[in-house]
Design a protein around this motif. Structure first.
Motif, short mmCIF file in Angstrom:
data_model
loop_
_atom_site.label_atom_id
_atom_site.label_comp_id
_atom_site.label_asym_id
_atom_site.label_seq_id
_atom_site.Cartn_x
_atom_site.Cartn_y
_atom_site.Cartn_z
N ALA A 14 -9.60 0.42 -8.01
CA ALA A 14 -8.50 1.21 -9.01
C ALA A 14 -8.05 -0.21 -9.42
CB ALA A 14 -7.10 1.82 -8.75
N GLU A 33 -1.91 -9.18 -7.43
CA GLU A 33 -2.07 -8.50 -6.39
C GLU A 33 -1.19 -9.13 -5.46
OE1 GLU A 33 -3.87 -5.76 -4.84
OE2 GLU A 33 -2.21 -6.99 -2.58
N THR A 41 -7.15 -1.17 0.20
CA THR A 41 -7.61 -0.38 1.61
C THR A 41 -8.27 -0.68 2.45
OG1 THR A 41 -5.80 1.38 0.64
CG2 THR A 41 -7.47 2.11 2.26
N HIS A 65 0.64 -2.95 4.41
CA HIS A 65 -0.01 -1.58 3.34
C HIS A 65 -1.44 -0.72 3.53
CE1 HIS A 65 -1.33 -0.90 -1.16
NE2 HIS A 65 -2.66 -0.68 -0.34
N ASN A 75 -15.93 8.85 4.45
CA ASN A 75 -16.41 10.22 4.57
C ASN A 75 -17.08 10.49 3.82
OD1 ASN A 75 -14.14 10.45 2.66
ND2 ASN A 75 -12.23 9.67 4.38
P1 FAD Z 1 -5.56 0.49 -2.91
O1 FAD Z 1 -6.45 0.14 -2.65
O2 FAD Z 1 -4.43 0.82 -2.29
O3 FAD Z 1 -5.06 -0.74 -3.46
C1 FAD Z 1 -3.79 -0.93 -4.31
C2 FAD Z 1 -3.56 -2.86 -4.10
O4 FAD Z 1 -2.30 -2.80 -5.34
C3 FAD Z 1 -3.68 -3.26 -2.93
O5 FAD Z 1 -4.47 -4.15 -3.28
C4 FAD Z 1 -2.00 -3.33 -2.77
O6 FAD Z 1 -1.58 -5.00 -2.33
C5 FAD Z 1 -0.97 -3.98 -3.97
N1 FAD Z 1 -0.16 -3.64 -4.65
C6 FAD Z 1 0.51 -2.77 -4.10
N2 FAD Z 1 1.71 -2.97 -4.77
C7 FAD Z 1 2.12 -4.38 -5.89
C8 FAD Z 1 3.10 -5.15 -6.74
N3 FAD Z 1 4.34 -4.48 -6.69
N4 FAD Z 1 2.35 -6.13 -6.47
C9 FAD Z 1 1.27 -6.26 -7.10
N5 FAD Z 1 0.48 -5.94 -6.30
C10 FAD Z 1 0.40 -4.62 -5.73
N6 FAD Z 1 -11.89 6.62 -0.66
C11 FAD Z 1 -13.27 7.13 -0.78
O7 FAD Z 1 -13.73 6.92 -1.82
N7 FAD Z 1 -14.17 6.94 0.68
C12 FAD Z 1 -13.72 7.23 1.99
O8 FAD Z 1 -14.30 7.05 2.57
C13 FAD Z 1 -11.86 6.89 2.16
N8 FAD Z 1 -11.47 7.26 3.15
C14 FAD Z 1 -10.32 6.33 3.56
C15 FAD Z 1 -9.82 6.57 4.94
C16 FAD Z 1 -8.40 6.00 5.03
C17 FAD Z 1 -7.51 6.00 6.49
C18 FAD Z 1 -7.76 5.58 3.30
C19 FAD Z 1 -6.03 5.13 3.81
C20 FAD Z 1 -7.89 5.97 2.37
C21 FAD Z 1 -9.72 6.42 2.33
N9 FAD Z 1 -10.26 6.40 1.06
C22 FAD Z 1 -11.75 6.95 0.93
C23 FAD Z 1 -9.16 6.03 -0.10
C24 FAD Z 1 -8.94 4.87 -0.67
O9 FAD Z 1 -7.51 4.23 -0.57
C25 FAD Z 1 -9.46 4.50 -2.12
O10 FAD Z 1 -11.03 5.04 -1.50
C26 FAD Z 1 -9.55 3.20 -1.96
O11 FAD Z 1 -9.38 2.18 -2.19
C27 FAD Z 1 -7.68 3.47 -3.31
O12 FAD Z 1 -7.89 1.77 -4.74
P2 FAD Z 1 -6.41 1.70 -5.52
O13 FAD Z 1 -6.37 0.74 -5.91
O14 FAD Z 1 -5.95 2.89 -5.83
O15 FAD Z 1 -4.92 1.83 -3.51
#
Ligand code: FAD
Length: 439
Positions: A14, A33, A41, A65, A75
């Motif tokens: 994201a 970050e 994730t 995390h 998936n």
């Molecule tokens: P995240 O990837 O969690 O990134 C958030 C970031 O913010 C992290 O790097 C963290 O360190 C950072 N952060 C948090 N708090 C702070 C702070 N206070 N200060 C600075 N940095 C901070 N999605 C799919 O599309 N296909 C799949 O097959 C799929 N399989 C999944 C399987 C599992 C087991 C899980 C848990 C999730 C899966 N997902 C899948 C969903 C996946 O989470 C999303 O694809 C995507 O990674 C979400 O991204 P994000 O940036 O929102 O969150």
């Protein structure tokens, strides 16, 4: 005119997508970050919270995390995992060309995406945001602990929150659990099946991860019992496996210590493994009129803008049960368009009215508050609405079809579905389409 400055919190998929779109419209971007790399994730972390396998305290020192397990493959097929002008399909990033690749391939994809679009240069690694607060109505103060351990503050015009929501476990309450002597853990802390050798394991939940983990464990465990409230028509021994049973939800822990299911059967389990999802958690936000209540982050206009603080505070990536990467991209484009003045939001009153109407419709449909950001069944409508805001095309029919096939594959409980999903053209998808509003 000085360029407007935007703080992005988190450098997962994201945050990277948001930074890319904000840079594209000419804004000045700083991505905070807290970990040592980008990818969120998708950066597999072999550590788990062994001292507290339910991870009850998200603020604990050293809290992990990531929630990926070692064997995890996507998936969704790669065609649904890319960004519009940076697809995953047709390209290989870490040597894993499978249609449903392993987690390393997705991480390498995100690395390549960030590098190609010049996002990396804007990321401040090992920098944790501790607090965000508005200043004089218009600007935002971001307090953070930097790589040197020092706490500092910086002022931005806007903040985009992208901190992920797959970290803080939701654990259902089970009658009698207080007297249970077996082990309990949440899938957040599941990494490999080996610790479950010869054990009787009850897994709770039949989401994609719940099914994956149950089958992963079935290779070493004595018995695996899947408990789910969506299992009515599939109860009993699952015929693809020698040692996997499907039950209704857990009713209670009996006096003799057995785990009893709602259909009446009971098993002497060694472990209950909750694959029951996560809580939204924003420890750095404490703002009047913006709450997380029963997993509803709100009020949020279209899951992105809190009316009271819009447009300078926004959230990207809160929706679930959707095609996540394309959804992140559309939300990011929308935020970038609004912050750069290319798109405008309705008035605060109108945004609030829209939020309340959404809540009213949920209630009417009997959907619980905690499902506010689960955008099934209106996910297609929502994606197309976002696309309209930013002048992007609507979802192609082929992508919808691929999603349905992937969901059918997951629910088939056939471990091999990822390798023959594309060929499964004769599968009857009617029931599932109905369930997910894809008819
Ligand atoms: P995240 O990837 O969690 O990134 C958030 C970031 O913010 C992290 O790097 C963290 O360190 C950072 N952060 C948090 N708090 C702070 C702070 N206070 N200060 C600075 N940095 C901070 N999605 C799919 O599309 N296909 C799949 O097959 C799929 N399989 C999944 C399987 C599992 C087991 C899980 C848990 C999730 C899966 N997902 C899948 C969903 C996946 O989470 C999303 O694809 C995507 O990674 C979400 O991204 P994000 O940036 O929102 O969150």
């Amino acid at each position: 005119m000085p360029r407007r400055t935007v703080a992005v919190i988190g450098a997962g998929a994201a945050g990277l997508a948001a930074a890319r779109e904000l840079l594209r419209v000419g804004l000045h971007v700083a991505v905070f970050e807290k970990s040592g790399r980008t990818g969120g994730t998708w950066a597999y972390d072999p550590r788990a919270d062994d001292a507290d396998p339910l991870s009850r305290d998200p603020a604990a020192a050293g809290a992990v995390h990531g929630s990926l397990y070692a064997s995890l493959r996507t998936n969704l097929p790669r065609e649904l995992m890319g960004f519009s002008d940076f697809p995953m399909a047709g390209r290989v990033f870490a040597g894993d060309a499978r249609a449903f690749p392993g987690h390393r391939e997705v991480l390498a994809f995100l690395d390549a995406f960030a590098e190609e679009h010049g996002v990396l240069a804007h990321v401040r690694l090992r920098t944790e945001v501790l607090r965000v607060r508005p200043e004089q109505g218009e600007r935002w103060v971001v307090a953070f602990r930097g790589e040197d351990g020092e706490v500092a503050e910086e002022v931005f015009d806007a903040v985009v929150v992208c901190n992920g929501h797959w970290t803080v476990p939701f654990v259902p309450k089970i009658q009698g659990i207080g007297n249970w002597s077996g082990k309990q853990m949440h899938s957040h802390n599941y990494r490999t099946p080996e610790p479950f050798q010869n054990q009787i394991v009850v897994t709770v939940g039949m989401g994609a991860s719940g099914i994956d983990i149950a089958l992963d464990i079935s290779h070493v465990a004595k018995e695996v019992h899947i408990a789910s409230r969506y299992s009515e028509d599939r109860l009993g021994k699952f015929n693809l496996y020698q040692n996997v049973w499907i039950h209704k939800e857990i009713e209670c822990i009996q006096d003799d210590g057995k785990v009893r299911f709602a259909e009446g059967s009971a098993v002497p389990a060694d472990v209950i493994l909750y694959c029951t999802g996560y809580h939204y958690y924003f420890p750095f936000i404490d703002l009047d009129g913006l709450t997380v209540d029963d997993n509803r982050v709100g009020p949020l206009y279209k899951n992105v803008f809190p009316p009271k603080y819009a447009p300078n505070l926004s959230f990207v990536g809160l929706t679930t049960k959707t095609i996540i990467f394309p959804s992140l991209e559309l939300e990011s484009k929308w935020v970038a368009a609004v912050l750069s003045g290319k798109a405008t939001l309705p008035s605060q009153e109108d945004m609030m009215a829209s939020v309340l109407e959404h809540y009213r419709r949920m209630e009417e449909a009997g959907r619980p508050k905690r499902h506010t950001h689960v955008i099934m069944p209106e996910w297609e409508e929502h994606m197309n609405w976002l696309a309209d805001q930013v002048g992007e095309p609507h979802l192609e029919a082929r992508r919808l079809e691929l999603l349905v096939k992937a969901l059918c594959g997951t629910w088939s409980l056939d471990e091999g579905y990822r390798d023959h999903c594309e060929q499964d053209d004769d599968r009857d998808t009617t029931a599932l389409k109905g369930l997910f509003g894809l008819v």
